[in-house]
Design a protein around this motif. Structure first.
Motif, PDB file in Angstrom:
ATOM      1  N   PHE A 267      75.290  23.125  17.473  1.00 38.34           N
ATOM      2  CA  PHE A 267      74.848  24.392  18.049  1.00 38.34           C
ATOM      3  C   PHE A 267      74.368  24.125  19.462  1.00 38.34           C
ATOM      4  O   PHE A 267      73.948  23.023  19.792  1.00 38.34           O
ATOM      5  CB  PHE A 267      73.786  25.093  17.192  1.00 38.34           C
ATOM      6  CG  PHE A 267      72.468  24.375  17.096  1.00 38.34           C
ATOM      7  CD1 PHE A 267      71.477  24.590  18.041  1.00 38.34           C
ATOM      8  CD2 PHE A 267      72.208  23.503  16.056  1.00 38.34           C
ATOM      9  CE1 PHE A 267      70.257  23.937  17.961  1.00 38.34           C
ATOM     10  CE2 PHE A 267      70.988  22.849  15.960  1.00 38.34           C
ATOM     11  CZ  PHE A 267      70.011  23.068  16.922  1.00 38.34           C
ATOM     12  N   GLY A 268      74.483  25.144  20.302  1.00 37.11           N
ATOM     13  CA  GLY A 268      74.071  25.022  21.699  1.00 37.11           C
ATOM     14  C   GLY A 268      72.913  25.954  21.992  1.00 37.11           C
ATOM     15  O   GLY A 268      73.037  27.161  21.807  1.00 37.11           O
ATOM     16  N   PRO A 269      71.784  25.403  22.428  1.00 30.44           N
ATOM     17  CA  PRO A 269      70.652  26.249  22.800  1.00 30.44           C
ATOM     18  C   PRO A 269      70.937  26.980  24.112  1.00 30.44           C
ATOM     19  O   PRO A 269      71.528  26.417  25.031  1.00 30.44           O
ATOM     20  CB  PRO A 269      69.497  25.261  22.946  1.00 30.44           C
ATOM     21  CG  PRO A 269      70.142  23.949  23.235  1.00 30.44           C
ATOM     22  CD  PRO A 269      71.493  23.983  22.568  1.00 30.44           C
ATOM     23  N   VAL A 270      70.516  28.241  24.181  1.00 29.24           N
ATOM     24  CA  VAL A 270      70.744  29.063  25.378  1.00 29.24           C
ATOM     25  C   VAL A 270      69.383  29.434  25.957  1.00 29.24           C
ATOM     26  O   VAL A 270      68.598  30.150  25.329  1.00 29.24           O
ATOM     27  CB  VAL A 270      71.553  30.327  25.044  1.00 29.24           C
ATOM     28  CG1 VAL A 270      71.827  31.131  26.308  1.00 29.24           C
ATOM     29  CG2 VAL A 270      72.859  29.958  24.341  1.00 29.24           C
ATOM     30  N   LYS A 271      69.095  28.924  27.139  1.00 30.14           N
ATOM     31  CA  LYS A 271      67.803  29.149  27.793  1.00 30.14           C
ATOM     32  C   LYS A 271      67.587  30.630  28.097  1.00 30.14           C
ATOM     33  O   LYS A 271      68.541  31.382  28.308  1.00 30.14           O
ATOM     34  CB  LYS A 271      67.720  28.363  29.097  1.00 30.14           C
ATOM     35  CG  LYS A 271      67.752  26.868  28.906  1.00 30.14           C
ATOM     36  CD  LYS A 271      67.694  26.173  30.254  1.00 30.14           C
ATOM     37  CE  LYS A 271      67.748  24.677  30.089  1.00 30.14           C
ATOM     38  NZ  LYS A 271      67.690  23.995  31.385  1.00 30.14           N
ATOM     39  N   ALA A 272      66.317  31.004  28.162  1.00 30.51           N
ATOM     40  CA  ALA A 272      65.947  32.391  28.485  1.00 30.51           C
ATOM     41  C   ALA A 272      66.524  32.814  29.831  1.00 30.51           C
ATOM     42  O   ALA A 272      66.994  33.943  29.985  1.00 30.51           O
ATOM     43  CB  ALA A 272      64.426  32.554  28.469  1.00 30.51           C
ATOM     44  N   ALA A 273      66.505  31.935  30.817  1.00 33.26           N
ATOM     45  CA  ALA A 273      67.034  32.277  32.139  1.00 33.26           C
ATOM     46  C   ALA A 273      68.530  32.581  32.067  1.00 33.26           C
ATOM     47  O   ALA A 273      69.018  33.503  32.735  1.00 33.26           O
ATOM     48  CB  ALA A 273      66.774  31.140  33.122  1.00 33.26           C
ATOM     49  N   THR A 274      69.261  31.830  31.250  1.00 34.23           N
ATOM     50  CA  THR A 274      70.695  32.077  31.080  1.00 34.23           C
ATOM     51  C   THR A 274      70.917  33.403  30.367  1.00 34.23           C
ATOM     52  O   THR A 274      71.793  34.188  30.757  1.00 34.23           O
ATOM     53  CB  THR A 274      71.357  30.924  30.301  1.00 34.23           C
ATOM     54  OG1 THR A 274      71.125  29.696  31.006  1.00 34.23           O
ATOM     55  CG2 THR A 274      72.852  31.152  30.145  1.00 34.23           C
ATOM     56  N   ARG A 275      70.132  33.671  29.320  1.00 36.36           N
ATOM     57  CA  ARG A 275      70.262  34.946  28.605  1.00 36.36           C
ATOM     58  C   ARG A 275      69.986  36.120  29.552  1.00 36.36           C
ATOM     59  O   ARG A 275      70.663  37.151  29.490  1.00 36.36           O
ATOM     60  CB  ARG A 275      69.322  34.985  27.405  1.00 36.36           C
ATOM     61  CG  ARG A 275      69.691  33.983  26.336  1.00 36.36           C
ATOM     62  CD  ARG A 275      68.951  34.203  25.024  1.00 36.36           C
ATOM     63  NE  ARG A 275      67.515  34.360  25.135  1.00 36.36           N
ATOM     64  CZ  ARG A 275      66.632  33.367  25.110  1.00 36.36           C
ATOM     65  NH1 ARG A 275      67.038  32.111  25.005  1.00 36.36           N
ATOM     66  NH2 ARG A 275      65.332  33.624  25.179  1.00 36.36           N
ATOM     67  N   LYS A 276      69.014  35.956  30.438  1.00 35.85           N
ATOM     68  CA  LYS A 276      68.698  37.021  31.395  1.00 35.85           C
ATOM     69  C   LYS A 276      69.879  37.256  32.340  1.00 35.85           C
ATOM     70  O   LYS A 276      70.253  38.400  32.601  1.00 35.85           O
ATOM     71  CB  LYS A 276      67.442  36.660  32.187  1.00 35.85           C
ATOM     72  CG  LYS A 276      66.986  37.742  33.118  1.00 35.85           C
ATOM     73  CD  LYS A 276      65.683  37.392  33.791  1.00 35.85           C
ATOM     74  CE  LYS A 276      65.253  38.512  34.719  1.00 35.85           C
ATOM     75  NZ  LYS A 276      63.979  38.205  35.381  1.00 35.85           N
ATOM     76  N   LEU A 277      70.493  36.167  32.849  1.00 37.69           N
ATOM     77  CA  LEU A 277      71.669  36.310  33.715  1.00 37.69           C
ATOM     78  C   LEU A 277      72.825  36.990  32.989  1.00 37.69           C
ATOM     79  O   LEU A 277      73.564  37.778  33.573  1.00 37.69           O
ATOM     80  CB  LEU A 277      72.124  34.945  34.234  1.00 37.69           C
ATOM     81  CG  LEU A 277      71.245  34.296  35.303  1.00 37.69           C
ATOM     82  CD1 LEU A 277      71.694  32.855  35.545  1.00 37.69           C
ATOM     83  CD2 LEU A 277      71.289  35.098  36.596  1.00 37.69           C
ATOM     84  N   LEU A 278      72.976  36.653  31.706  1.00 36.58           N
ATOM     85  CA  LEU A 278      74.035  37.254  30.893  1.00 36.58           C
ATOM     86  C   LEU A 278      73.735  38.706  30.556  1.00 36.58           C
ATOM     87  O   LEU A 278      74.648  39.480  30.272  1.00 36.58           O
ATOM     88  CB  LEU A 278      74.198  36.485  29.577  1.00 36.58           C
ATOM     89  CG  LEU A 278      74.820  35.102  29.645  1.00 36.58           C
ATOM     90  CD1 LEU A 278      74.578  34.352  28.342  1.00 36.58           C
ATOM     91  CD2 LEU A 278      76.298  35.190  29.956  1.00 36.58           C
ATOM     92  N   GLY A 279      72.442  39.050  30.515  1.00 39.19           N
ATOM     93  CA  GLY A 279      72.048  40.372  30.034  1.00 39.19           C
ATOM     94  C   GLY A 279      72.257  40.497  28.541  1.00 39.19           C
ATOM     95  O   GLY A 279      72.541  41.569  28.017  1.00 39.19           O
TER      96      GLY A 279
END
Length: 95
Positions: free
Chosen positions: A63-75
């Motif tokens: 599994f790959g963790p997704v940082k909060a900053a990346t989630r924010k960029l993705l929306g």
């Protein structure tokens, strides 16, 4: 030998066993990368560049963790689908 590239769609998950992390599952990753150990990868989630460590799930894939900053960029957040494109980081491919 060419570095394997994986491309697939995945849902962002917030599983109880992931200690509050938001992650995506990478089916077939053990076969693609030749190991059930952690693997440093680079690539994209949708069109956002990423560099992360795939972690063993204990269920035959990573599994790959997704940082909060990346989630924010993705929306996007848990429950949303992303297009994942990853390959072993260069220093991993030489190992």
């Amino acid at each position: 030998m060419a570095t394997p590239v994986m491309q697939f769609e995945a849902d962002l998950l917030h599983p109880q066993e992931a200690a509050g992390w938001t992650v995506f599952e990478a089916p077939g990753s053990v076969e693609a990368f030749g190991t059930g150990k952690p693997v440093r990868v680079v690539g994209t989630l949708d069109d956002i560049p990423i560099a992360l460590t795939l972690l063993p799930s204990g269920r035959g894939h990573h599994f790959g963790p997704v940082k909060a900053a990346t989630r924010k960029l993705l929306g996007k957040g848990a429950g949303d689908r992303v297009i994942v494109r990853i390959e072993a980081a260069r220093n991993e491919a030489a190992s």
